[in-house]
Design a protein around this motif. Structure first.
Motif, short mmCIF file in Angstrom:
data_model
loop_
_atom_site.label_atom_id
_atom_site.label_comp_id
_atom_site.label_asym_id
_atom_site.label_seq_id
_atom_site.Cartn_x
_atom_site.Cartn_y
_atom_site.Cartn_z
N ALA A 99 6.26 -9.87 -27.42
CA ALA A 99 6.45 -10.83 -28.52
C ALA A 99 7.89 -10.70 -29.02
O ALA A 99 8.59 -9.73 -28.74
N ASP A 100 8.33 -11.72 -29.75
CA ASP A 100 9.68 -11.72 -30.31
C ASP A 100 9.68 -10.88 -31.59
O ASP A 100 9.55 -11.40 -32.71
N LEU A 101 9.83 -9.58 -31.42
CA LEU A 101 9.84 -8.62 -32.52
C LEU A 101 11.22 -7.97 -32.60
O LEU A 101 11.93 -7.87 -31.60
N PRO A 102 11.61 -7.52 -33.78
CA PRO A 102 12.89 -6.81 -33.88
C PRO A 102 12.83 -5.50 -33.10
O PRO A 102 11.83 -4.78 -33.14
N TYR A 103 13.92 -5.20 -32.40
CA TYR A 103 13.98 -3.99 -31.59
C TYR A 103 15.42 -3.50 -31.59
O TYR A 103 16.37 -4.27 -31.84
N VAL A 104 15.58 -2.22 -31.32
CA VAL A 104 16.92 -1.64 -31.29
C VAL A 104 17.58 -1.99 -29.97
O VAL A 104 17.14 -1.55 -28.92
N GLU A 105 18.63 -2.79 -30.07
CA GLU A 105 19.37 -3.12 -28.85
C GLU A 105 20.12 -1.89 -28.35
O GLU A 105 20.07 -1.56 -27.17
N HIS A 106 20.83 -1.21 -29.27
CA HIS A 106 21.44 0.08 -28.93
C HIS A 106 21.79 0.82 -30.22
O HIS A 106 21.77 0.26 -31.32
N LEU A 107 22.10 2.10 -30.04
CA LEU A 107 22.46 2.99 -31.14
C LEU A 107 23.85 3.55 -30.92
O LEU A 107 24.22 3.88 -29.79
N ASP A 108 24.61 3.69 -32.01
CA ASP A 108 25.84 4.46 -31.98
C ASP A 108 25.61 5.71 -32.81
O ASP A 108 25.05 5.64 -33.92
#
Length: 507
Positions: free
Chosen positions: A267-276
């Protein structure tokens, strides 16, 4: 008497029949249990072996129990059976039965005489009680041996036999529920954010093996793809499915055992694309701050502060940093990213949860590990002289020590004692922390008032620049300096000089 003979005959038939049924049934059960083990207790194999085993037992019961016992045995047949096993009766029992039958025209006196003769002969053989006695003992012994053997196999035999008994001897139980082998898969059925990664773990129940495969298929594919899972360091397996962009079905299989098929909905849920990750190390390390782009797992010395910057795949109203399950609110930076900080204190894990538009928190990242790197203790040693020595009481004795540490040395000390007395300390280095230090000192032995035979012991001690709970001093090996007689030194020097002069004169 004839009725007793008939009962003994039926008893022998029943006991022998039960021994045959139980013996053949036990053999069939053992073969069926082995077959189930080979087939890994699949539902179809359970149904087939159940049917074969129960059909065989039913057939044996009908052939060796029901049919023989259902036959009607007349008095004449019983008497004939008795006469055959006791020849001394000389057909007297048969004759008595014939003379007493309704169709006999023998006189009453003669019939009575025949009966009395038959009874007398029967008394002589104890009314036929010895007939089939050995057969009864043999059949009873065989039945008891089969029963005890079956019990011993079930109680003391391998686990596979008990599993086979549970699957075969209870035909009403569900064929899939009796399988002792299974694979537990997590997370099972789940909904994840589009483009996210998902860790799949598998636990083998009831068996052990070194391999497991995961089969997965997206909704746009017709066939399942296969990947080998890796061990998780315990008794299970794991694999990270990357970039899930469509609904995916998956199951795990190992040595013929297959888990249930699960589904990962996307589903179109917020997710972490990447972390710094920005590391701020403790001051004692002397290390500058460092930023790791596209970070994840954290590994640092105790006391390191790590600032996390979260780049979500879509705008989100908020989120949390979960450290070992404990929530820390994320801070909105105003540019679509969110930040939070953690201090490395102990082993653990962290993950990110982000809010949907409705405020519901959803998992937005895998679990990342937090590893505490141990500050290694410093090392120290003497480079000069680096061994036990002898010296005169007026010599100048030179010492040099070297120490190093992974983050820094704050202090290097020379510690010595004369003849086991109180220790004296001389600082060789006491300045800004540095990873490698060399210090030297000269002992003026004349100042100590030493005599021949005195002993000076010494060693070096170094302090780590980390004064935290992991800090601990390190010491070098202890060395000894023995004072030799001055006169001996003088005579050796004098003899050496005289020898040299003689050589010169000879020249």
């Amino acid at each position: 008497m004839v009725r007793q003979i008939r009962r003994r005959w039926r008893t022998r038939i029943a006991i022998r029949g039960m021994a045959i049924v139980f013996g053949a049934g036990l053999l069939a059960f053992l073969l069926s249990a082995y077959g189930l083990e080979v087939a890994r207790f699949s539902a179809s194999s359970v149904m087939w072996f159940r049917g074969i085993l129960w059909f065989l037992v039913a057939g044996l019961t009908a052939r060796f129990l029901i049919w023989p016992l259902a036959r009607r045995v007349s008095d004449e047949q019983a008497a004939l059976y008795l006469e055959e096993n006791e020849p001394t009766l000389e057909a007297s029992v048969l004759a008595a039965l014939e003379t007493t039958s309704d169709l006999s025209q023998t006189s009453e006196a003669l019939a009575q005489g025949v009966v009395e003769s038959a009874l007398q002969r029967a008394r002589d053989i104890d009314f036929g009680r010895r007939i089939e006695q050995k057969g009864l003992y043999r059949a009873s012994g065989a039945l008891a041996a089969v029963a005890l053997g079956s019990l011993a196999l079930l109680l003391l035999g391998p686990t596979q036999l008990r599993d086979g008994a549970a699957a075969l001897l209870f035909p009403t139980r569900d064929a899939e529920a009796v399988n002792p082998y299974s694979i537990s898969v997590a997370p099972g059925d789940i909904t994840v954010a589009r483009g996210s990664d998902q860790l799949v773990t598998a636990e083998l129940l009831g068996f052990e093996t070194g391999e497991a495969e995961i089969f997965f298929r997206g909704e746009s594919s017709d066939a399942f793809d296969q990947l080998n899972m890796i061990t998780d360091g315990a008794a299970g397996f794991e694999l990270l499915l990357l970039s899930l962009n469509e609904t995916t079905d998956y199951y795990v299989e190992s040595t013929g055992i297959r888990s249930a098929t699960h589904r990962i909905d996307v589903a179109d849920l917020p997710y972490v694309e990447h972390l710094d990750l920005e590391y701020d190390f403790p001051a004692y390390t002397g290390l500058p701050s460092r930023t790791v782009e596209f970070g994840g797992d954290i590994a640092a010395v105790r006391g390191t502060i790590v600032k996390l910057r979260v780049f979500p795949t879509m705008l989100t109203p908020g989120g949390q940093l979960l450290i070992d399950g404990e929530p820390v609110a994320l801070t909105d930076e105003g540019d679509g990213t969110w930040t939070a900080s953690l201090t490395v204190e102990r082993q653990g894990y962290y993950e990110i949860a982000l809010q949907r538009v409705g405020g519901e928190l959803v998992e937005a990242s895998p679990q990342y590990t937090i590893d505490v790197l141990r500050d290694q203790p410093p090392s120290v040693s003497f480079t000069e002289p680096g061994r036990d020595e002898r010296a005169s009481p007026i010599e100048e004795f030179y010492l040099e020590a070297t120490a190093d540490d992974d983050y820094g040395i704050s202090e290097l000390l020379l510690i010595y004692s004369v003849n086991g007395g109180p220790e004296d300390t001389i600082p060789l280095f006491d300045g800004p922390a540095t990873q490698e230090v060399t210090g030297a000192h000269t002992l003026f032995l004349e100042d100590f008032g030493l005599e021949s035979g005195d002993l000076v012991s010494y060693y070096a001690q170094v302090e780590d620049s980390n004064r935290g709970p992991d800090s601990r001093p390190a010491k070098s090996d202890i060395y000894f300096l023995q004072i030799r007689p001055f006169r001996l030194d003088f005579r050796q020097a004098e003899q050496g000089g005289g020898g040299g002069g003689g050589g010169g004169g000879g020249g």
